[in-house]
Motif scaffolding. Structure first.
Motif, PDB file in Angstrom:
ATOM      1  N   SER A  95       0.725  -1.121   0.099  1.00  0.00           N
ATOM      2  CA  SER A  95      -0.025  -0.072  -0.068  1.00  0.00           C
ATOM      3  C   SER A  95       0.857   1.245  -0.088  1.00  0.00           C
ATOM      4  N   ASP A  96       0.339   2.163  -0.450  1.00  0.00           N
ATOM      5  CA  ASP A  96       0.988   3.812  -0.506  1.00  0.00           C
ATOM      6  C   ASP A  96       0.735   4.249   1.049  1.00  0.00           C
ATOM      7  N   PRO A  97       1.706   4.391   1.861  1.00  0.00           N
ATOM      8  CA  PRO A  97       1.653   4.880   3.096  1.00  0.00           C
ATOM      9  C   PRO A  97       0.915   6.035   3.127  1.00  0.00           C
ATOM     10  N   ILE A  98       1.192   6.971   2.316  1.00  0.00           N
ATOM     11  CA  ILE A  98       0.452   8.397   2.194  1.00  0.00           C
ATOM     12  C   ILE A  98      -1.110   8.040   2.092  1.00  0.00           C
ATOM     13  N   ILE A  99      -1.492   7.387   1.236  1.00  0.00           N
ATOM     14  CA  ILE A  99      -2.820   7.026   0.821  1.00  0.00           C
ATOM     15  C   ILE A  99      -3.473   6.230   1.821  1.00  0.00           C
ATOM     16  N   ASP A 100      -2.799   5.353   2.803  1.00  0.00           N
ATOM     17  CA  ASP A 100      -3.148   4.398   3.903  1.00  0.00           C
ATOM     18  C   ASP A 100      -3.663   5.473   5.115  1.00  0.00           C
ATOM     19  N   GLU A 101      -2.886   6.351   4.954  1.00  0.00           N
ATOM     20  CA  GLU A 101      -3.004   7.587   6.278  1.00  0.00           C
ATOM     21  C   GLU A 101      -4.245   8.351   5.873  1.00  0.00           C
ATOM     22  N   GLU A 102      -4.223   8.812   4.882  1.00  0.00           N
ATOM     23  CA  GLU A 102      -5.247   9.500   4.232  1.00  0.00           C
ATOM     24  C   GLU A 102      -6.858   8.839   4.364  1.00  0.00           C
ATOM     25  N   LEU A 103      -6.657   7.582   3.930  1.00  0.00           N
ATOM     26  CA  LEU A 103      -7.980   7.023   3.985  1.00  0.00           C
ATOM     27  C   LEU A 103      -8.099   6.628   5.462  1.00  0.00           C
ATOM     28  N   ALA A 104      -7.163   6.202   6.300  1.00  0.00           N
ATOM     29  CA  ALA A 104      -7.534   5.935   7.732  1.00  0.00           C
ATOM     30  C   ALA A 104      -8.035   7.043   8.304  1.00  0.00           C
ATOM     31  N   TYR A 105      -7.576   8.484   8.077  1.00  0.00           N
ATOM     32  CA  TYR A 105      -8.283   9.556   8.566  1.00  0.00           C
ATOM     33  C   TYR A 105      -9.879   9.548   8.155  1.00  0.00           C
ATOM     34  N   TYR A 106     -10.125   9.445   6.714  1.00  0.00           N
ATOM     35  CA  TYR A 106     -11.445   9.484   6.442  1.00  0.00           C
ATOM     36  C   TYR A 106     -12.445   8.415   7.025  1.00  0.00           C
ATOM     37  N   LEU A 107     -11.786   7.171   7.306  1.00  0.00           N
ATOM     38  CA  LEU A 107     -12.474   6.147   7.679  1.00  0.00           C
ATOM     39  C   LEU A 107     -12.791   6.466   9.237  1.00  0.00           C
ATOM     40  N   ASP A 108     -11.828   7.036   9.891  1.00  0.00           N
ATOM     41  CA  ASP A 108     -12.188   7.537  11.383  1.00  0.00           C
ATOM     42  C   ASP A 108     -13.128   8.645  11.495  1.00  0.00           C
ATOM     43  N   GLU A 109     -13.096   9.547  10.512  1.00  0.00           N
ATOM     44  CA  GLU A 109     -14.076  10.590  10.393  1.00  0.00           C
ATOM     45  C   GLU A 109     -15.486   9.861  10.068  1.00  0.00           C
ATOM     46  N   SER A 110     -15.603   9.099   9.117  1.00  0.00           N
ATOM     47  CA  SER A 110     -17.041   8.421   8.945  1.00  0.00           C
ATOM     48  C   SER A 110     -17.518   7.647  10.086  1.00  0.00           C
ATOM     49  N   TYR A 111     -16.654   7.044  10.813  1.00  0.00           N
ATOM     50  CA  TYR A 111     -17.091   6.313  12.075  1.00  0.00           C
ATOM     51  C   TYR A 111     -17.494   7.179  13.045  1.00  0.00           C
ATOM     52  N   ARG A 112     -16.805   8.354  13.316  1.00  0.00           N
ATOM     53  CA  ARG A 112     -17.273   9.308  14.208  1.00  0.00           C
ATOM     54  C   ARG A 112     -18.542   9.917  13.827  1.00  0.00           C
ATOM     55  N   LEU A 113     -18.637  10.381  12.626  1.00  0.00           N
ATOM     56  CA  LEU A 113     -19.986  10.989  11.969  1.00  0.00           C
ATOM     57  C   LEU A 113     -21.113  10.173  12.315  1.00  0.00           C
ATOM     58  N   VAL A 114     -21.066   8.630  12.020  1.00  0.00           N
ATOM     59  CA  VAL A 114     -22.022   7.825  12.247  1.00  0.00           C
ATOM     60  C   VAL A 114     -22.387   7.636  13.572  1.00  0.00           C
ATOM     61  N   SER A 115     -21.347   7.461  14.325  1.00  0.00           N
ATOM     62  CA  SER A 115     -21.384   7.482  15.811  1.00  0.00           C
ATOM     63  C   SER A 115     -22.251   8.513  16.498  1.00  0.00           C
ATOM     64  N   LEU A 116     -22.054   9.681  15.997  1.00  0.00           N
ATOM     65  CA  LEU A 116     -22.568  10.747  16.670  1.00  0.00           C
ATOM     66  C   LEU A 116     -23.925  10.784  16.412  1.00  0.00           C
ATOM     67  N   ASN A 117     -24.447  10.088  15.211  1.00  0.00           N
ATOM     68  CA  ASN A 117     -25.957  10.118  14.837  1.00  0.00           C
ATOM     69  C   ASN A 117     -26.643   8.852  15.680  1.00  0.00           C
ATOM     70  N   LEU A 118     -26.285   8.095  16.242  1.00  0.00           N
ATOM     71  CA  LEU A 118     -26.767   7.231  17.183  1.00  0.00           C
ATOM     72  C   LEU A 118     -27.404   7.739  18.117  1.00  0.00           C
ATOM     73  N   THR A 119     -28.402   7.069  18.821  1.00  0.00           N
ATOM     74  CA  THR A 119     -29.082   7.414  20.001  1.00  0.00           C
ATOM     75  C   THR A 119     -28.359   7.533  21.274  1.00  0.00           C
ATOM     76  N   LYS A 120     -28.421   8.310  22.043  1.00  0.00           N
ATOM     77  CA  LYS A 120     -27.342   8.409  23.399  1.00  0.00           C
ATOM     78  C   LYS A 120     -27.437   7.002  24.097  1.00  0.00           C
ATOM     79  N   LYS A 121     -28.398   6.508  23.872  1.00  0.00           N
ATOM     80  CA  LYS A 121     -28.693   5.295  24.702  1.00  0.00           C
ATOM     81  C   LYS A 121     -27.850   4.328  24.090  1.00  0.00           C
ATOM     82  N   LEU A 122     -27.845   4.168  22.791  1.00  0.00           N
ATOM     83  CA  LEU A 122     -26.928   3.201  21.985  1.00  0.00           C
ATOM     84  C   LEU A 122     -25.594   3.631  21.924  1.00  0.00           C
ATOM     85  N   GLN A 123     -25.265   4.910  22.145  1.00  0.00           N
ATOM     86  CA  GLN A 123     -23.790   5.389  22.256  1.00  0.00           C
ATOM     87  C   GLN A 123     -23.265   4.666  23.613  1.00  0.00           C
ATOM     88  N   ARG A 124     -24.114   4.656  24.731  1.00  0.00           N
ATOM     89  CA  ARG A 124     -23.679   4.261  26.041  1.00  0.00           C
ATOM     90  C   ARG A 124     -23.510   2.858  26.019  1.00  0.00           C
TER      91      ARG A 124
END
Length: 129
Positions: A95-124
């Motif tokens: 893999s290209d380490p720069i692309i891997d790092e970039e994609l990891a950032y965007y996957l992390d951000e996607s995970y965060r965005l989706v997590s924030l839209n879960l109910t507080k109960k489910l987040q807990r």
């Protein structure tokens, strides 16, 4: 990032779950909601799709090897797909380490965005808060 590294990375996200669906896509979810999906197309090209912020959506769609995610973006969702039409998936060993790092950032951000839209109960329940 190849398919194996994609799956390893998504698997490392807390409380993430995996399912193979939609005709062979490797789909990762948090709380039952999709945060990333990958698929190797009929031309042996890997596409990795993820949710983005509005600003990142408009930025990435203008960048080489990124495009609005097929199906999802056409329905008004802020999803981007990374793909490299010059790289056959079956030949991608390193893999290209720069692309891997970039994609990891965007996957992390996607995970965060989706997590924030879960109910507080489910987040807990998932140990996110």
């Amino acid at each position: 990032m190849n398919l194996k590294r994609y799956n390893q990375y998504c698997r490392s996200k807390h409380a993430s779950t995996y399912v193979n669906q939609w005709g062979g896509s490797d789909v990762w979810k948090i709380g039952g909601k999709v945060f990333a999906l990958a698929r190797v197309d009929k031309n042996d090209i890997l596409g990795i799709s993820f949710k983005t912020s509005e600003a990142n959506f408009y930025f990435l769609r203008e960048k080489d090897n990124y495009r609005p995610a097929p199906y999802l973006a056409s329905r008004g969702m802020l999803w981007i797909q990374y793909y490299d039409s010059t790289l056959k998936h079956s030949l991608a060993t390193d893999s290209d380490p720069i692309i891997d790092e970039e994609l990891a950032y965007y996957l992390d951000e996607s995970y965060r965005l989706v997590s924030l839209n879960l109910t507080k109960k489910l987040q807990r329940e998932l140990g996110l808060i």
